[in-house]
Motif scaffolding. Structure first.
Motif, PDB file in Angstrom:
ATOM      1  N   THR A 449       0.831  -1.212   0.000  1.00  0.00           N
ATOM      2  CA  THR A 449       0.000   0.000   0.000  1.00  0.00           C
ATOM      3  C   THR A 449       0.858   1.251   0.000  1.00  0.00           C
ATOM      4  O   THR A 449       0.673   2.163  -0.831  1.00  0.00           O
ATOM      5  CB  THR A 449      -0.926  -0.005   1.219  1.00  0.00           C
ATOM      6  OG1 THR A 449      -1.727  -1.190   1.202  1.00  0.00           O
ATOM      7  CG2 THR A 449      -1.843   1.214   1.205  1.00  0.00           C
ATOM      8  N   ASN A 452       3.036   1.492  -3.215  1.00  0.00           N
ATOM      9  CA  ASN A 452       2.227   1.896  -4.367  1.00  0.00           C
ATOM     10  C   ASN A 452       1.897   3.379  -4.305  1.00  0.00           C
ATOM     11  O   ASN A 452       1.876   4.075  -5.340  1.00  0.00           O
ATOM     12  CB  ASN A 452       0.950   1.076  -4.431  1.00  0.00           C
ATOM     13  CG  ASN A 452       1.220  -0.363  -4.820  1.00  0.00           C
ATOM     14  OD1 ASN A 452       2.299  -0.701  -5.309  1.00  0.00           O
ATOM     15  ND2 ASN A 452       0.246  -1.239  -4.593  1.00  0.00           N
ATOM     16  N   ALA A 453       1.616   3.880  -3.093  1.00  0.00           N
ATOM     17  CA  ALA A 453       1.316   5.307  -2.946  1.00  0.00           C
ATOM     18  C   ALA A 453       2.533   6.149  -3.300  1.00  0.00           C
ATOM     19  O   ALA A 453       2.423   7.179  -3.985  1.00  0.00           O
ATOM     20  CB  ALA A 453       0.859   5.595  -1.521  1.00  0.00           C
ATOM     21  N   GLN A 455       5.018   5.233  -5.258  1.00  0.00           N
ATOM     22  CA  GLN A 455       5.244   5.081  -6.690  1.00  0.00           C
ATOM     23  C   GLN A 455       4.287   5.960  -7.481  1.00  0.00           C
ATOM     24  O   GLN A 455       4.669   6.593  -8.471  1.00  0.00           O
ATOM     25  CB  GLN A 455       5.089   3.611  -7.082  1.00  0.00           C
ATOM     26  CG  GLN A 455       5.426   3.330  -8.533  1.00  0.00           C
ATOM     27  CD  GLN A 455       5.319   1.844  -8.859  1.00  0.00           C
ATOM     28  OE1 GLN A 455       4.880   1.062  -8.029  1.00  0.00           O
ATOM     29  NE2 GLN A 455       5.711   1.471 -10.053  1.00  0.00           N
ATOM     30  N   GLU A 456       3.045   6.009  -7.043  1.00  0.00           N
ATOM     31  CA  GLU A 456       2.062   6.845  -7.723  1.00  0.00           C
ATOM     32  C   GLU A 456       2.410   8.323  -7.589  1.00  0.00           C
ATOM     33  O   GLU A 456       2.278   9.114  -8.549  1.00  0.00           O
ATOM     34  CB  GLU A 456       0.675   6.575  -7.154  1.00  0.00           C
ATOM     35  CG  GLU A 456      -0.457   7.320  -7.862  1.00  0.00           C
ATOM     36  CD  GLU A 456      -0.608   6.890  -9.315  1.00  0.00           C
ATOM     37  OE1 GLU A 456      -1.089   7.714 -10.116  1.00  0.00           O
ATOM     38  OE2 GLU A 456      -0.249   5.740  -9.648  1.00  0.00           O
ATOM     39  N   SER A 457       2.902   8.725  -6.392  1.00  0.00           N
ATOM     40  CA  SER A 457       3.313  10.111  -6.191  1.00  0.00           C
ATOM     41  C   SER A 457       4.497  10.451  -7.080  1.00  0.00           C
ATOM     42  O   SER A 457       4.542  11.539  -7.690  1.00  0.00           O
ATOM     43  CB  SER A 457       3.670  10.326  -4.723  1.00  0.00           C
ATOM     44  OG  SER A 457       4.154  11.636  -4.501  1.00  0.00           O
ATOM     45  N   ARG A 459       5.259   9.027  -9.902  1.00  0.00           N
ATOM     46  CA  ARG A 459       4.791   9.056 -11.290  1.00  0.00           C
ATOM     47  C   ARG A 459       4.094  10.388 -11.593  1.00  0.00           C
ATOM     48  O   ARG A 459       4.305  10.990 -12.648  1.00  0.00           O
ATOM     49  CB  ARG A 459       3.844   7.879 -11.543  1.00  0.00           C
ATOM     50  CG  ARG A 459       3.420   7.769 -13.004  1.00  0.00           C
ATOM     51  CD  ARG A 459       2.442   6.633 -13.229  1.00  0.00           C
ATOM     52  NE  ARG A 459       3.039   5.347 -12.915  1.00  0.00           N
ATOM     53  CZ  ARG A 459       2.705   4.598 -11.870  1.00  0.00           C
ATOM     54  NH1 ARG A 459       1.777   5.027 -11.020  1.00  0.00           N
ATOM     55  NH2 ARG A 459       3.303   3.450 -11.668  1.00  0.00           N
ATOM     56  N   THR A 460       3.282  10.861 -10.648  1.00  0.00           N
ATOM     57  CA  THR A 460       2.584  12.136 -10.845  1.00  0.00           C
ATOM     58  C   THR A 460       3.576  13.294 -10.931  1.00  0.00           C
ATOM     59  O   THR A 460       3.465  14.165 -11.797  1.00  0.00           O
ATOM     60  CB  THR A 460       1.603  12.369  -9.689  1.00  0.00           C
ATOM     61  OG1 THR A 460       0.674  11.283  -9.637  1.00  0.00           O
ATOM     62  CG2 THR A 460       0.850  13.678  -9.870  1.00  0.00           C
ATOM     63  N   THR A 461       4.566  13.276 -10.006  1.00  0.00           N
ATOM     64  CA  THR A 461       5.583  14.330 -10.016  1.00  0.00           C
ATOM     65  C   THR A 461       6.379  14.311 -11.301  1.00  0.00           C
ATOM     66  O   THR A 461       6.686  15.365 -11.894  1.00  0.00           O
ATOM     67  CB  THR A 461       6.522  14.143  -8.820  1.00  0.00           C
ATOM     68  OG1 THR A 461       5.757  14.164  -7.608  1.00  0.00           O
ATOM     69  CG2 THR A 461       7.566  15.245  -8.768  1.00  0.00           C
ATOM     70  N   ASP A 463       5.376  13.229 -14.217  1.00  0.00           N
ATOM     71  CA  ASP A 463       4.520  13.736 -15.299  1.00  0.00           C
ATOM     72  C   ASP A 463       4.453  15.248 -15.272  1.00  0.00           C
ATOM     73  O   ASP A 463       4.485  15.919 -16.320  1.00  0.00           O
ATOM     74  CB  ASP A 463       3.126  13.141 -15.178  1.00  0.00           C
ATOM     75  CG  ASP A 463       3.104  11.638 -15.473  1.00  0.00           C
ATOM     76  OD1 ASP A 463       4.078  11.148 -16.090  1.00  0.00           O
ATOM     77  OD2 ASP A 463       2.137  10.952 -15.066  1.00  0.00           O
TER      78      ASP A 463
END
Length: 549
Positions: A449, A452-453, A455-457, A459-461, A463
């Motif tokens: 959890t 993944n959070a 990794q998602e952060s 990925r957003t940064t 982008d």
């Protein structure tokens, strides 16, 4: 007549003495050649008996020695009995009285009777002495009709009990009875040798040795290669069926005592004193002793008192020594393994446990697993996953079971589980094993959890940075001193007029830097720089389409 009976008895005794000299294997289980040899010797004796009784009152019957023929067939089988019967009838070739067929018929009848009794005893396992009693009863009854044919006048009333030739019973009882006793003795000796052989095999397998101690003569007797490790080089081999080696050398005994650990020696002395005083009959002690290489060995001493004097004091001890050094090493290794398992299992930050494959119940769980379910570990052990609120996706479960069946283990397989109403993504590693004889599954679940959070952060940064790069026309690149540019972004590609995703050129200076700027860029790249240094430089490039920027 008296001399004939005396010589006949002497021949029977000679046969018995000869049988007593036979090896146990020949006496109990003779092979085909040995049976023939026994038959030849018995046939010669039967032939001599027939010669002695040639002029007896029943001349034609006296050609046949019933005691020998029936006994040999009964004791050693039809082969030995057949050979003896054939040899005993050789006298008929030289001396053939009227009615020779009576002697031949009686011989074959006695051979058949003895062989039949031999077969019944072997197949039906009937007691030897019972079968012998039956044979002793039947032989005279078999002789009587043939004797009547030999001399009808004498045996006009052959069916009368008194005229049946019971005198042949004496020879049967003497020969078969003595042979039965010899065979019984041979079986006892065979069993004793087998037990002794098994004892030596067990002694060799245990890695120990036999010993005896005599207080009266202060003599130590020993056997087994075990003792050679402690300076007794003359100790007999483990599988040697020989007497124990003995020593009374004070120097040897003192050297052996000096090898024993001093603390253990005090305890051994107390146990031995209890045996010597009569307060104990057996003892079992473990002690440490140093071998000739200087290594400590753990040994178990077991023994008992085998001889006491009139007052009850111990005179002689006998027992065994067993080397348990490897056993202790294995126990220590097992204990260390258990300590490691307990430490790793209980300190593991990820939930882990052991599940029994037969019913799906938890055998053990670690503290992290208990924290995940917010219950004590004792409340989870012995329950199934559904009973504690643990659920998983059916596709993930089927994939996990398939991998376990194929390879017996799974490494970092992605899986989503539900604990209560909370869905938890993660990866599981598992392996099939056996615990207390049961097929079990050992697993570790890593909660993804937070990862993944993060990794998602990221990925957003990333982008957002990429979008800012496009908007600000900012390109990023990486280079290694002495190698060149190793990475550039898609914005850099667009600035240099090449398609996005084009690999960074190692000859960047030659290909894209304007000629008048190349020396300046090379000189700047050759300057030493700290990892945290920030620097900037302005230069002109020539795009792939030839346009200067």
């Amino acid at each position: 007549m008296t001399n004939e009976f005396f010589v006949t008895g002497l021949l029977l005794v000679t046969l018995i003495v000869g049988a007593a000299l036979l090896p146990i294997s020949v006496l109990l289980r003779p092979n085909h050649k040995q049976q023939i040899g026994i038959g030849v010797l018995s046939g010669v004796a039967a032939l001599l008996v027939a010669v002695l009784h040639l002029h007896g009152p029943l001349a034609r019957v006296s050609f046949v020695p019933p005691s020998i023929l029936a006994s040999v067939s009964f004791l050693f089988g039809p082969v030995a009995g057949g050979v003896a019967t054939a040899i005993s009838l050789l006298k008929l070739v030289v001396h053939s009285p009227y009615g020779w067929w009576i002697s031949a018929g009686l011989s074959v009848s006695l051979w058949g009777l003895g062989s039949l009794m031999w077969q019944l005893q072997r197949r039906m396992r009937v007691n030897f002495w019972l079968m012998l009693s039956l044979l002793v009863l039947l032989v005279p009854l078999f002789i009587a009709p043939w004797a009547a044919l030999s001399n009808p006048f004498i045996f006009r009333e052959w069916n009368v009990w008194e005229v049946i030739p019971w005198r042949y019973v004496i020879g049967m009882v003497l020969l078969c009875g003595a042979m039965g006793l010899l065979m019984s003795r041979a079986r006892v000796l065979l069993r004793l040798r087998q037990r002794e052989r098994e004892l030596h095999q067990a002694l060799r397998a245990s890695g120990g040795g036999r010993w005896e101690w005599s207080w009266r003569s202060e003599r130590l007797s020993y056997q087994g290669s075990f003792f050679r490790d402690f300076g007794l080089e003359d100790s007999p081999d483990d599988d040697a069926l020989s007497v124990l080696k003995a020593t009374q050398s004070r120097e040897t005994l003192d050297a052996l005592r000096a090898r024993v650990n001093k603390e253990d020696a005090k305890r051994l002395k107390m146990s031995i004193e209890r045996l010597r005083s009569g307060t104990a009959q057996h003892f079992h002690e473990e002690f440490r002793i140093r071998d000739k290489t200087g290594k400590w060995r753990c040994v178990i001493a077991r023994g008992s008192v085998v001889e006491r004097d009139a007052s009850g004091a111990c005179l002689r001890l006998s027992g065994m020594l067993l080397d348990v050094t490897e056993h202790h090493a294995m126990a220590d290794a097992l204990h260390l393994s258990e300590v490691k398992y307990t430490t790793f299992f209980n300190t593991l930050p990820d939930p882990a446990g052991i599940v029994r494959m037969s019913d799906g119940c938890f055998v053990d769980v670690n503290p992290a697993m208990a924290r995940l379910f917010q219950q004590p570990a004792s409340e989870l052990i012995g329950k199934r996953a559904e009973e504690i609120g643990l659920r998983m996706d059916e596709a993930d479960r089927d994939r996990l079971l398939f991998l376990l069946q194929e390879d017996g283990q799974v490494h970092t397989s992605q899986m989503k589980i539900s604990v209560g109403n909370t869905l938890i993504p993660g990866v599981v590693s598992a392996r099939r094993t056996h615990v207390d004889g049961e097929s079990c599954l050992v697993f570790v679940f890593h909660d993804m959890t937070h990862a993944n959070a993060v990794q998602e952060s990221l990925r957003t940064t990333n982008d957002l940075l990429r979008e800012a790069s496009w908007l600000g026309r900012l390109g990023s690149w990486e280079g290694v001193s002495g190698v060149g540019v190793t990475y550039w972004s898609d914005v850099c590609c667009e600035i240099h007029g090449v398609p996005a995703g084009t690999p960074a050129p190692l000859d960047y200076v030659e290909r894209f830097i304007a000629p008048e700027w190349q020396e300046k860029v090379r000189a700047s790249n050759s300057l030493p720089r700290d990892d945290s240094a920030v620097w900037d430089m302005e230069f002109e490039i020539v795009r792939a389409d030839g346009r200067r920027v």
